[in-house]
Write a protein that holds these residues in place. Structure first.
Motif, mmCIF file in Angstrom:
data_model
loop_
_atom_site.group_PDB
_atom_site.id
_atom_site.type_symbol
_atom_site.label_atom_id
_atom_site.label_comp_id
_atom_site.label_asym_id
_atom_site.label_seq_id
_atom_site.Cartn_x
_atom_site.Cartn_y
_atom_site.Cartn_z
ATOM 1 N N ARG A 251 10.966 10.363 0.867
ATOM 2 C CA ARG A 251 11.343 11.128 2.058
ATOM 3 C C ARG A 251 10.133 11.737 2.744
ATOM 4 O O ARG A 251 9.030 11.740 2.200
ATOM 5 C CB ARG A 251 12.315 12.228 1.681
ATOM 6 N N GLY A 252 10.406 12.258 3.922
ATOM 7 C CA GLY A 252 9.367 12.989 4.649
ATOM 8 C C GLY A 252 8.390 12.095 5.370
ATOM 9 O O GLY A 252 8.460 10.861 5.266
ATOM 10 N N PRO A 253 7.480 12.713 6.070
ATOM 11 C CA PRO A 253 6.476 11.973 6.857
ATOM 12 C C PRO A 253 5.675 11.022 5.967
ATOM 13 O O PRO A 253 5.306 11.395 4.843
ATOM 14 C CB PRO A 253 5.570 13.078 7.408
ATOM 15 N N GLY A 254 5.443 9.857 6.457
ATOM 16 C CA GLY A 254 4.733 8.861 5.647
ATOM 17 C C GLY A 254 5.605 8.224 4.596
ATOM 18 O O GLY A 254 5.153 7.400 3.819
ATOM 19 N N GLY A 255 6.872 8.641 4.584
ATOM 20 C CA GLY A 255 7.811 8.109 3.594
ATOM 21 C C GLY A 255 8.372 6.771 4.024
ATOM 22 O O GLY A 255 7.922 6.163 4.991
ATOM 23 N N GLY A 256 9.378 6.326 3.299
ATOM 24 C CA GLY A 256 9.997 5.045 3.594
ATOM 25 C C GLY A 256 10.543 4.428 2.322
ATOM 26 O O GLY A 256 10.925 5.143 1.396
ATOM 27 N N TYR A 257 10.529 3.122 2.280
ATOM 28 C CA TYR A 257 11.075 2.429 1.112
ATOM 29 C C TYR A 257 10.019 1.564 0.442
ATOM 30 O O TYR A 257 9.096 1.052 1.075
ATOM 31 C CB TYR A 257 12.269 1.552 1.523
ATOM 32 N N ARG A 258 10.190 1.418 -0.858
ATOM 33 C CA ARG A 258 9.379 0.527 -1.672
ATOM 34 C C ARG A 258 10.303 -0.355 -2.480
ATOM 35 O O ARG A 258 11.423 0.031 -2.804
ATOM 36 C CB ARG A 258 8.550 1.332 -2.669
ATOM 37 N N LEU A 259 9.814 -1.517 -2.855
ATOM 38 C CA LEU A 259 10.544 -2.302 -3.845
ATOM 39 C C LEU A 259 10.569 -1.500 -5.143
ATOM 40 O O LEU A 259 9.582 -0.848 -5.497
ATOM 41 C CB LEU A 259 9.850 -3.653 -4.082
ATOM 42 N N GLU B 189 0.834 -1.201 0.000
ATOM 43 C CA GLU B 189 0.000 0.000 0.000
ATOM 44 C C GLU B 189 0.874 1.259 0.000
ATOM 45 O O GLU B 189 0.887 2.020 -0.928
ATOM 46 C CB GLU B 189 -0.893 0.022 1.247
ATOM 47 N N ARG B 190 1.581 1.413 1.085
ATOM 48 C CA ARG B 190 2.369 2.630 1.293
ATOM 49 C C ARG B 190 3.840 2.251 1.491
ATOM 50 O O ARG B 190 4.144 1.074 1.756
ATOM 51 C CB ARG B 190 1.848 3.361 2.519
ATOM 52 N N PRO B 191 4.736 3.228 1.393
ATOM 53 C CA PRO B 191 6.141 2.948 1.712
ATOM 54 C C PRO B 191 6.293 2.469 3.148
ATOM 55 O O PRO B 191 5.473 2.826 4.002
ATOM 56 C CB PRO B 191 6.834 4.296 1.530
ATOM 57 N N VAL B 192 7.329 1.715 3.388
ATOM 58 C CA VAL B 192 7.594 1.187 4.723
ATOM 59 C C VAL B 192 8.830 1.864 5.290
ATOM 60 O O VAL B 192 9.871 1.903 4.634
ATOM 61 C CB VAL B 192 7.834 -0.341 4.662
ATOM 62 N N SER B 193 8.706 2.408 6.489
ATOM 63 C CA SER B 193 9.866 3.065 7.104
ATOM 64 C C SER B 193 10.807 2.030 7.704
ATOM 65 O O SER B 193 10.391 0.939 8.088
ATOM 66 C CB SER B 193 9.408 4.036 8.196
ATOM 67 N N LEU B 194 12.069 2.401 7.756
ATOM 68 C CA LEU B 194 13.057 1.498 8.354
ATOM 69 C C LEU B 194 12.748 1.249 9.816
ATOM 70 O O LEU B 194 13.015 0.163 10.338
ATOM 71 C CB LEU B 194 14.454 2.086 8.195
ATOM 72 N N ALA B 195 12.151 2.253 10.462
ATOM 73 C CA ALA B 195 11.778 2.075 11.873
ATOM 74 C C ALA B 195 10.789 0.921 12.022
ATOM 75 O O ALA B 195 10.884 0.129 12.961
ATOM 76 C CB ALA B 195 11.182 3.371 12.426
#
Lengths: 158, 158
Positions: free
Chosen positions: B59-67, B23-29
DNA sequence: CAATAACCCAGTAATTTAGTCAATTATAAG
DNA sequence: CTTATAATTGACTAAATTACTGGGTTATTG
């Protein structure tokens, strides 16, 4: 199943044994000279190989190491396992701290993967490697004469 | 091709992405929390994964990583290669110091071996793992209900 | 502007790999 | 019996890799 240079050293040394140990035992000094591995490091490795019944030792002058059985009955996976010893699974070997099933499942999956590699290396014996070696050295010499054609590049590097 | 815990961490993290990043990017946290890997270590790993175009970042809030692409087009070998980076062959990568052809040949042989493992891991995609995972978790729940029969012991441990 | 989370970098503890050194023990050969 | 050989043992160390900490910056959303 870990794959590191340590295992490679061990496989190389064992292959040296398989190649040169048909007549008499092979001393670690010989292997050290041929394969360029420090004598003391070989000592460490062979202590483990002996404990795992992959080699037998003969002391005194003219002594050295022998394969404990035919090269066809010693497999690459056994050699690597012997020197890596006590791999203790994955930090989650049943006893440990997987908070949710989820974590443990990814671990389990990884075990599956490395288990398959393990099985692959369990099918390759020293005898297989010795044979393959001869085939390659022959084809390498052939390539040197007939001028390599591209696919055989890695062999031509030698 | 090296097989160490570092590669396992990377594969685990990527699998977490594949599972939770639809759905959304996944943060490393998030990954850190779920998979119990230190955040800073994940940063190191993902820097390499990103450089190798296996993930994209937001980047930014709600950001993270995607394949960077579908899980069916990302293979375990690529992940492991990405974090291991600069494996420099075997200390004898063409340039180096093999005194005789013999030494170089055992090296070449080892390359063959690890190349075959590499090919094996090049056939397994993240999508394959996700599927396998679901199958296992389903069968694990089934086993939990129907009382495991012995072969499924490792699954029953969970 | 404030919070979030990637990004970057310097440093460091822990582990593993690789090797050194110094003994001891068994044995074949002279 | 003596001597040289080579395994065997163990403690110790250097180098590399793995795993982690902490401090900052940059981009982005609300």
């Amino acid at each position: 199943m870990r794959l590191t240079t340590k295992g490679r050293y061990a496989v190389t040394a064992m292959l040296d044994l398989a190649l040169h140990g048909t007549e008499r035992p092979v001393s670690l000094a010989d292997i050290s000279g041929r394969q360029d591995i420090s004598l003391s490091y070989l000592e460490q490795l062979f202590a483990k190989l002996r404990r795992n019944d992959l080699v037998t030792s003969v002391r005194g002058p003219g002594g050295g190491y022998r394969l404990s059985r035919g090269g066809g009955e010693i497999f690459v996976a056994q050699i690597i396992d012997a020197v890596n010893e006590a791999v203790d699974a994955t930090g989650c070997g049943g006893t440990s701290d997987c908070q949710q099933g989820e974590v443990c499942l990814t671990h389990h999956l990884w075990c599956d993967l490395s288990e398959q590699i393990h099985q692959f290396l369990s099918q390759i014996s020293l005898a297989d490697l010795v044979e393959r070696r001869e085939v390659q050295s022959i084809s390498a010499r052939q390539d040197a004469r007939t001028q390599a054609q591209g696919e055989t590049l890695s062999v031509a590097e030698l």
